[in-house]
Write a protein that holds these residues in place. Structure first.
Motif, PDB file in Angstrom:
ATOM      1  N   PRO B 145      -8.425  56.808 -12.377  1.00 23.06           N
ATOM      2  CA  PRO B 145      -9.425  57.823 -11.997  1.00 23.06           C
ATOM      3  C   PRO B 145      -9.629  58.931 -13.031  1.00 23.06           C
ATOM      4  O   PRO B 145     -10.561  59.711 -12.911  1.00 23.06           O
ATOM      5  N   ILE B 146      -8.772  58.991 -14.048  1.00 22.68           N
ATOM      6  CA  ILE B 146      -9.000  60.014 -15.090  1.00 22.68           C
ATOM      7  C   ILE B 146     -10.188  59.659 -15.967  1.00 22.68           C
ATOM      8  O   ILE B 146     -10.735  60.516 -16.649  1.00 22.68           O
ATOM      9  N   PHE B 147     -10.568  58.381 -15.960  1.00 21.67           N
ATOM     10  CA  PHE B 147     -11.633  57.981 -16.878  1.00 21.67           C
ATOM     11  C   PHE B 147     -12.998  58.090 -16.207  1.00 21.67           C
ATOM     12  O   PHE B 147     -13.384  57.244 -15.404  1.00 21.67           O
ATOM     13  N   ARG B 148     -13.681  59.161 -16.503  1.00 17.72           N
ATOM     14  CA  ARG B 148     -15.061  59.337 -16.076  1.00 17.72           C
ATOM     15  C   ARG B 148     -15.805  59.771 -17.325  1.00 17.72           C
ATOM     16  O   ARG B 148     -15.682  60.909 -17.763  1.00 17.72           O
ATOM     17  N   HIS B 149     -16.518  58.828 -17.895  1.00 20.71           N
ATOM     18  CA  HIS B 149     -17.207  59.154 -19.151  1.00 20.71           C
ATOM     19  C   HIS B 149     -18.314  60.162 -18.876  1.00 20.71           C
ATOM     20  O   HIS B 149     -19.106  59.975 -17.965  1.00 20.71           O
ATOM     21  N   PRO B 150     -18.387  61.229 -19.659  1.00 23.56           N
ATOM     22  CA  PRO B 150     -19.450  62.225 -19.480  1.00 23.56           C
ATOM     23  C   PRO B 150     -20.798  61.657 -19.906  1.00 23.56           C
ATOM     24  O   PRO B 150     -20.856  60.601 -20.530  1.00 23.56           O
ATOM     25  N   PRO B 151     -21.896  62.357 -19.585  1.00 25.43           N
ATOM     26  CA  PRO B 151     -23.223  61.866 -20.002  1.00 25.43           C
ATOM     27  C   PRO B 151     -23.291  61.702 -21.526  1.00 25.43           C
ATOM     28  O   PRO B 151     -22.812  62.560 -22.266  1.00 25.43           O
ATOM     29  N   ASP B 152     -23.880  60.594 -21.985  1.00 32.33           N
ATOM     30  CA  ASP B 152     -23.991  60.324 -23.428  1.00 32.33           C
ATOM     31  C   ASP B 152     -24.628  61.483 -24.177  1.00 32.33           C
ATOM     32  O   ASP B 152     -24.216  61.830 -25.278  1.00 32.33           O
ATOM     33  N   GLY B 153     -25.664  62.048 -23.554  1.00 33.64           N
ATOM     34  CA  GLY B 153     -26.431  63.103 -24.222  1.00 33.64           C
ATOM     35  C   GLY B 153     -25.541  64.288 -24.585  1.00 33.64           C
ATOM     36  O   GLY B 153     -25.680  64.876 -25.657  1.00 33.64           O
ATOM     37  N   ASP B 154     -24.596  64.633 -23.696  1.00 31.61           N
ATOM     38  CA  ASP B 154     -23.704  65.759 -23.966  1.00 31.61           C
ATOM     39  C   ASP B 154     -22.821  65.468 -25.177  1.00 31.61           C
ATOM     40  O   ASP B 154     -22.543  66.347 -25.992  1.00 31.61           O
ATOM     41  N   GLU B 155     -22.377  64.235 -25.267  1.00 36.98           N
ATOM     42  CA  GLU B 155     -21.465  63.882 -26.358  1.00 36.98           C
ATOM     43  C   GLU B 155     -22.203  63.885 -27.704  1.00 36.98           C
ATOM     44  O   GLU B 155     -21.674  64.319 -28.709  1.00 36.98           O
ATOM     45  N   ILE B 156     -23.430  63.374 -27.697  1.00 34.22           N
ATOM     46  CA  ILE B 156     -24.220  63.381 -28.923  1.00 34.22           C
ATOM     47  C   ILE B 156     -24.541  64.829 -29.322  1.00 34.22           C
ATOM     48  O   ILE B 156     -24.482  65.197 -30.494  1.00 34.22           O
ATOM     49  N   ALA B 157     -24.820  65.658 -28.312  1.00 34.27           N
ATOM     50  CA  ALA B 157     -25.119  67.068 -28.593  1.00 34.27           C
ATOM     51  C   ALA B 157     -23.906  67.745 -29.236  1.00 34.27           C
ATOM     52  O   ALA B 157     -24.041  68.576 -30.142  1.00 34.27           O
ATOM     53  N   LYS B 158     -22.717  67.371 -28.781  1.00 33.28           N
ATOM     54  CA  LYS B 158     -21.484  67.927 -29.334  1.00 33.28           C
ATOM     55  C   LYS B 158     -21.383  67.588 -30.832  1.00 33.28           C
ATOM     56  O   LYS B 158     -21.060  68.431 -31.656  1.00 33.28           O
ATOM     57  N   LEU B 159     -21.698  66.337 -31.145  1.00 31.73           N
ATOM     58  CA  LEU B 159     -21.650  65.896 -32.543  1.00 31.73           C
ATOM     59  C   LEU B 159     -22.678  66.654 -33.381  1.00 31.73           C
ATOM     60  O   LEU B 159     -22.374  67.173 -34.458  1.00 31.73           O
ATOM     61  N   LEU B 160     -23.902  66.744 -32.868  1.00 28.56           N
ATOM     62  CA  LEU B 160     -24.958  67.398 -33.647  1.00 28.56           C
ATOM     63  C   LEU B 160     -24.688  68.891 -33.815  1.00 28.56           C
ATOM     64  O   LEU B 160     -24.980  69.478 -34.849  1.00 28.56           O
ATOM     65  N   LYS B 161     -24.099  69.483 -32.791  1.00 30.59           N
ATOM     66  CA  LYS B 161     -23.759  70.905 -32.897  1.00 30.59           C
ATOM     67  C   LYS B 161     -22.725  71.106 -34.004  1.00 30.59           C
ATOM     68  O   LYS B 161     -22.805  72.048 -34.802  1.00 30.59           O
ATOM     69  N   SER B 162     -21.752  70.222 -34.061  1.00 28.59           N
ATOM     70  CA  SER B 162     -20.710  70.338 -35.078  1.00 28.59           C
ATOM     71  C   SER B 162     -21.291  70.159 -36.485  1.00 28.59           C
ATOM     72  O   SER B 162     -20.901  70.845 -37.423  1.00 28.59           O
ATOM     73  N   VAL B 163     -22.247  69.245 -36.606  1.00 23.42           N
ATOM     74  CA  VAL B 163     -22.881  69.023 -37.914  1.00 23.42           C
ATOM     75  C   VAL B 163     -23.577  70.308 -38.369  1.00 23.42           C
ATOM     76  O   VAL B 163     -23.525  70.687 -39.533  1.00 23.42           O
ATOM     77  N   LYS B 164     -24.193  70.988 -37.402  1.00 19.70           N
ATOM     78  CA  LYS B 164     -24.887  72.222 -37.731  1.00 19.70           C
ATOM     79  C   LYS B 164     -23.891  73.338 -38.065  1.00 19.70           C
ATOM     80  O   LYS B 164     -24.124  74.161 -38.941  1.00 19.70           O
ATOM     81  N   GLN B 165     -22.778  73.333 -37.343  1.00 18.58           N
ATOM     82  CA  GLN B 165     -21.788  74.385 -37.510  1.00 18.58           C
ATOM     83  C   GLN B 165     -21.019  74.263 -38.834  1.00 18.58           C
ATOM     84  O   GLN B 165     -20.577  75.247 -39.389  1.00 18.58           O
ATOM     85  N   PHE B 166     -20.849  73.024 -39.285  1.00 16.93           N
ATOM     86  CA  PHE B 166     -20.076  72.795 -40.510  1.00 16.93           C
ATOM     87  C   PHE B 166     -20.932  72.055 -41.540  1.00 16.93           C
ATOM     88  O   PHE B 166     -20.678  70.900 -41.865  1.00 16.93           O
ATOM     89  N   PRO B 167     -21.969  72.739 -42.058  1.00 17.31           N
ATOM     90  CA  PRO B 167     -22.920  72.039 -42.933  1.00 17.31           C
ATOM     91  C   PRO B 167     -22.300  71.576 -44.247  1.00 17.31           C
ATOM     92  O   PRO B 167     -22.845  70.718 -44.920  1.00 17.31           O
ATOM     93  N   GLU B 168     -21.140  72.137 -44.613  1.00 14.92           N
ATOM     94  CA  GLU B 168     -20.556  71.764 -45.908  1.00 14.92           C
ATOM     95  C   GLU B 168     -19.615  70.568 -45.766  1.00 14.92           C
ATOM     96  O   GLU B 168     -19.092  70.061 -46.732  1.00 14.92           O
ATOM     97  N   ARG B 169     -19.406  70.122 -44.526  1.00 12.93           N
ATOM     98  CA  ARG B 169     -18.481  69.003 -44.316  1.00 12.93           C
ATOM     99  C   ARG B 169     -19.265  67.742 -43.935  1.00 12.93           C
ATOM    100  O   ARG B 169     -20.380  67.818 -43.440  1.00 12.93           O
ATOM    101  N   ALA B 170     -18.636  66.588 -44.185  1.00 14.44           N
ATOM    102  CA  ALA B 170     -19.227  65.332 -43.734  1.00 14.44           C
ATOM    103  C   ALA B 170     -18.663  65.017 -42.359  1.00 14.44           C
ATOM    104  O   ALA B 170     -17.509  65.336 -42.076  1.00 14.44           O
ATOM    105  N   HIS B 171     -19.462  64.412 -41.503  1.00 14.68           N
ATOM    106  CA  HIS B 171     -18.978  63.991 -40.188  1.00 14.68           C
ATOM    107  C   HIS B 171     -18.792  62.489 -40.196  1.00 14.68           C
ATOM    108  O   HIS B 171     -19.747  61.731 -40.369  1.00 14.68           O
ATOM    109  N   LEU B 172     -17.546  62.096 -40.030  1.00 15.00           N
ATOM    110  CA  LEU B 172     -17.171  60.704 -40.135  1.00 15.00           C
ATOM    111  C   LEU B 172     -16.921  60.199 -38.723  1.00 15.00           C
ATOM    112  O   LEU B 172     -15.980  60.641 -38.068  1.00 15.00           O
ATOM    113  N   VAL B 173     -17.797  59.321 -38.239  1.00 15.05           N
ATOM    114  CA  VAL B 173     -17.692  58.879 -36.850  1.00 15.05           C
ATOM    115  C   VAL B 173     -17.086  57.481 -36.800  1.00 15.05           C
ATOM    116  O   VAL B 173     -17.692  56.517 -37.282  1.00 15.05           O
TER     117      VAL B 173
END
Ligand SMILES: [Zn+2]
Ligand SMILES: [Zn+2]
Lengths: 539, 338
Positions: B145-173
């Motif tokens: 029961p611990i596994f409840r995947h959050p909405p995909d959109g939230d997770e993608i938003a998290k990634l894009l926010k980080s890309v914006k926050q750390f423009p000098e770094r590469a995001h390796l997924v």
């Protein structure tokens, strides 16, 4: 709450100092008052709630989730707050998600019984990250590996975003004049209002720190006539302030430790601010650091403890004499004032750290290696201070140096072993060792603090290799985990040259040039050193 | 009524159908195999006859070479083939491109082998179709029961926010090469990320295969150039999870290690792998999807193939649903394929 939860979530997995600074700064820049202020208070340890015990949380979740499924979940996750945050059944639309400030307000004013039902309603309304942050907050277990100093640096960085040039020392000096949720602080940092008034009695003045000297490169450039030398005492660097009736004892990071040292605070019979070393002081003689440790980390102190370990201050410097701020004066001048000051107050709890006259660096080196009988033998080494140095916040390069005696020794417990290289490749000859620390429930566990090879004899290496093979609990590629706990484990004496703060290490410290100097087959693992001992060596 | 074990029974090599004389997702080479999807623990090479959707067969050909089976037998979604009176129909499972549930019917008995599946929308594959049945055979990769995947959109938003926050770094997924990698690229496209996405060499052929099947992944470029380090600042690079800690990752400027997996729900898992930005995104059903699917399909009996079956069995017990664990071996409870 959502933004705060996401911040905590990212901080919990971020190890780079710069990345943490960006995360905190952006949070402060993007979240509005008062939520960002409460977030800052939570991160700097100014918010301490003990609103819910683990037992209550367990009971609440087991009323909603099958206890067997919960137990299996807990076994898998290993952390109560995290497990509950994940298995708590969502009640979408049941409640509006609370803001951090609402949670803080309620926790500060509601009764215990009210708080419990509030917590359940908040858990219903939040998403898993929000629940996790809430549970960390209400159980007082908000540990995300962020120092208060780093949070203050993030405040300075927020100022920079708004074109303000603010140093972290300025924030530290102000810190005791502002209160959560810090609306006035943010208004100043964002250029919307004047700097908050820091001139309140008993405030902390940011401390001046010394660089470690590099014997090979620094000494040839330095003239012994420019410097004063004194012992570096093995206690805790403090600032004692007594100003217009307000008495405070601060650590060098500005933490107020007055409550733990009522005897020292009672002895601050003066008007001014002293920089010195907090030590155990018995009839003018210095106690060992172990003595002082009996007094540390206790919120209060009983009479027996005060009598057994009387604390005092060995004074290094004078920042404030009456109402006069001395910090801009040269050290030579301040030192004269300090000597007169200490003589005038004539307190049995406050003495003077004596200067050590010297002619040449070689002469001083001899003194450092062979200190005379008495207190000096307990010192950590020497301090060098330029006679003309002003008292400057932070760690400027040049005016002050510390010159510690090395190496340091600690007793650590073997945790992991790895195969060596070359002719040692068939032996487990590369060791990771740890020291003790306590978790939230007070249980002791080992935290790794370093990794070293050993200059063992082949005989010793064989014995160690056998120990590793006989006591392997787990394997990860070339690495073996070794049985190590309170009741069983191998103690290694580790020598090292120095210690630095490190965000890359879970323990928060990194050793310079560690090596294993002895195997302590005789020593029980439980008696190995504590992380606190290492943290103390950080100075 | 017929005992379900007479139609499908667990054998060391996998689920076997005695009257039809075929296996489903066998872990060793057999005469006749029906394959649910292209992940390597389900789709192995060396069978005499391999029956699967045309997409799955194409994936197998890409991974193992065109001679991965003596004979291939494509079965399109919804098409029924008959073997010795046993009807086999393949129905979308929503897991990865070409993934199917095998619906097996014989003498009035219907059994559904779901393979791996998920219930949420995935722009790279057809959505799961529930089929009423007597026995539903489910995976349980995230059966806690611990596994409840959050909405995909939230997770993608998290990634894009980080890309914006750390423009000098590469995001390796880090993303599993088949399915997850293409899905995250598509989700990024849907979220408006139209820059070139750089991919690790190990993803190139499968991405091309997806493109050839009409899934427009947008501009991709190999991340294996000898261009200046700084070129990757502010960019998103997708790589197989094993590459995150690899020497390979050192070519990028101060990379943020992200990992797209259902396992990232648990912080200790992220910490263990040195992941700084966990992206909780899975191609497997989470606890809610598993239990909802069982309720929806309402089988007379539930069989569990692999994963964390004990918790799902416990749930069935509490719901009064008849269930058993097959404890099939050889299907990785794999960290990477989450
Ligand atoms: Zn799969
Ligand atoms: Zn699988």
């Amino acid at each position: 709450m959502r933004a705060f939860a996401h911040l905590l979530d990212r901080l919990s997995l971020t190890s780079s100092r710069n990345a943490k600074l960006v995360l905190v700064r952006d949070h402060l820049a993007n979240v509005s008052d008062p939520d960002r202020g409460w977030a800052l208070a939570a991160l700097t340890g100014e918010l301490n709630f003990n609103a819910a015990k683990p037992a209550f949380i367990r009971k609440a979740v087991e009323a909603r989730v099958d206890p067997t499924l919960f137990r299996w979940s807990y076994d898998f996750v290993g952390d109560l707050a995290e497990t509950v945050s994940l298995v708590w059944p969502a009640q979408p639309g049941a409640n509006r998600e609370p803001e951090l400030s609402e949670v803080v307000d309620a926790l500060r004013s509601a009764s215990r019984a009210e708080v419990q039902s509030l917590i359940e309603r908040w858990l219903d309304a939040l998403d898993p990250d929000g629940r996790w942050a809430l549970l960390k907050l209400v159980t007082g277990g908000l540990r995300v590996g962020l120092s208060a100093r780093l949070a203050k640096q993030a405040c300075a960085d927020l100022g920079a975003l708004h074109g303000q040039s603010v140093t972290v020392a300025e924030i530290e000096e102000l810190w005791h004049a502002v209160e959560p949720p810090y609306a006035d602080l943010f208004a100043w940092l964002e250029g919307r209002s004047d700097k908050p008034d820091a001139d309140h009695p008993g405030r902390f003045r940011p401390v001046m720190l010394a660089q470690a000297i590099d014997e090979a490169t620094d000494f040839p450039k330095l003239d012994p006539a420019d410097y004063a030398a004194e012992w570096k005492w093995d206690g805790i660097r403090v600032q004692a302030v007594s100003e217009r009736g307000v008495r405070r004892l601060y650590t060098r990071t500005g933490d107020d430790v007055s409550g733990s040292f009522p005897d020292v605070v009672a002895g601050l019979e003066f008007e001014g601010a002293l920089d010195g070393e907090l030590i155990v002081l018995r009839d003018g003689a210095l106690g060992a650091f172990n003595d002082l440790q009996q007094r540390l980390g206790r919120k209060t102190a009983d009479a027996k403890l005060l009598a057994a370990y009387p604390a005092g201050i060995r004074a290094y410097d004078l920042l404030l004499d009456g109402e006069e701020d001395l910090r801009a004066l040269p050290f030579a001048e301040r030192r004269k004032r300090l000597e007169a000051f200490v003589a005038r107050i004539a307190s049995p709890r406050i003495d003077l750290s004596p200067l050590q006259p010297f002619e040449t660096w070689d002469g001083l080196a001899a003194l450092r290696t062979e200190p005379p009988e008495g207190d000096a033998r307990l010192s950590e080494g020497l301090m060098l201070k330029r006679w003309d140095s002003a008292y400057e916040a932070g760690r400027p390069k040049g005016p002050w140096f510390k010159w510690k005696r090395d190496p340091h020794l600690i007793d650590a417990v073997l945790m992991y072993a790895q195969r060596g290289h070359g002719k040692r490749s068939s032996f487990y000859s590369d060791y990771t060792f740890g020291v003790w620390r306590e978790d939230a429930e007070g249980a002791r566990f080992l935290t790794p603090v370093g990794k070293a090879y050993f200059g063992f004899t082949d005989e010793e290496l064989k014995l160690l290799d056998k120990f590793v093979r006989d006591n392997t609990t787990d394997r990860f590629g070339p690495v073996r985990a070794v049985k190590a706990g309170v009741d069983f484990g191998l103690v290694l004496e580790v020598a090292f040259e120095g210690l630095q703060r490190s965000t890359r290490h879970k323990s928060g410290v990194a050793m310079r040039f560690p090596r294993i100097s002895r195997i302590r087959w005789d020593k029980p693992a439980r008696e190995a050193d504590e992380l606190a001992t290492l943290e103390h060596m950080l100075d | 009524m017929l005992k379900p074990e007479s139609l499908l029974c667990p054998k060391p090599d996998g689920l076997y159908c005695p009257p039809g004389d075929f296996y489903i997702d066998p872990v060793r080479p057999v005469d006749r195999a029906v394959i649910t999807h292209g992940h390597s623990d389900h789709a192995r090479s060396g069978h005499h006859v391999a029956a699967a959707t045309p997409e799955t067969l194409a994936i197998m050909g890409e991974r193992y070479g065109q001679d991965f089976a003596h004979t291939v037998e494509p079965i399109a979604y919804g098409q029924t083939v008959t073997r010795n009176g046993v009807e086999i129909t393949l129905v979308p499972a929503g897991h990865v491109l070409g993934s199917a549930q095998a619906v097996i019917r014989w003498k009035g008995l219907t059994m559904v082998v779901s393979g791996d599946y998920k219930r949420r929308r995935d722009p790279t594959c057809a959505a799961f179709e529930p089929v009423p049945c007597d026995v539903f055979i489910s995976e349980a990769t995230f059966g806690l029961p611990i596994f409840r995947h959050p909405p995909d959109g939230d997770e993608i938003a998290k990634l894009l926010k980080s890309v914006k926050q750390f423009p000098e770094r590469a995001h390796l997924v880090g993303a599993y090469a088949l399915g997850k990698a293409q899905r995250i690229i598509m989700l990024l496209r849907e979220a408006g990320w139209d820059r070139t996405i750089y991919i690790h060499g190990a993803l190139e052929r499968l991405c091309a295969l997806y493109q050839a099947h009409g899934i427009d992944l947008g501009p991709l470029a190999p991340a294996t150039t000898d261009a200046a380090k700084g070129q990757f600042a502010g960019e998103i690079i997708v790589a197989p999870p094993s590459a995150l800690q690899d020497r390979w990752s050192r070519r990028f400027p101060d990379p943020v290690a992200a990992f797209a997996s259902g396992w990232m729900r648990v912080r200790a898992r992220a910490r263990q792998r040195g992941v700084e930005l966990p992206i909780i995104l899975s191609d497997h059903a989470d606890w809610g999807e598993l239990t909802d699917t069982i309720r929806e399909v309402a089988p007379g009996e539930l069989w569990i193939t692999h994963g964390r079956e004990e918790a799902l069995l416990r749930w069935c017990e509490l719901q009064g649903i008849k269930a058993r664990a097959l404890a099939l071996v050889g299907y990785e409870d794999d960290e990477d394929d989450g």
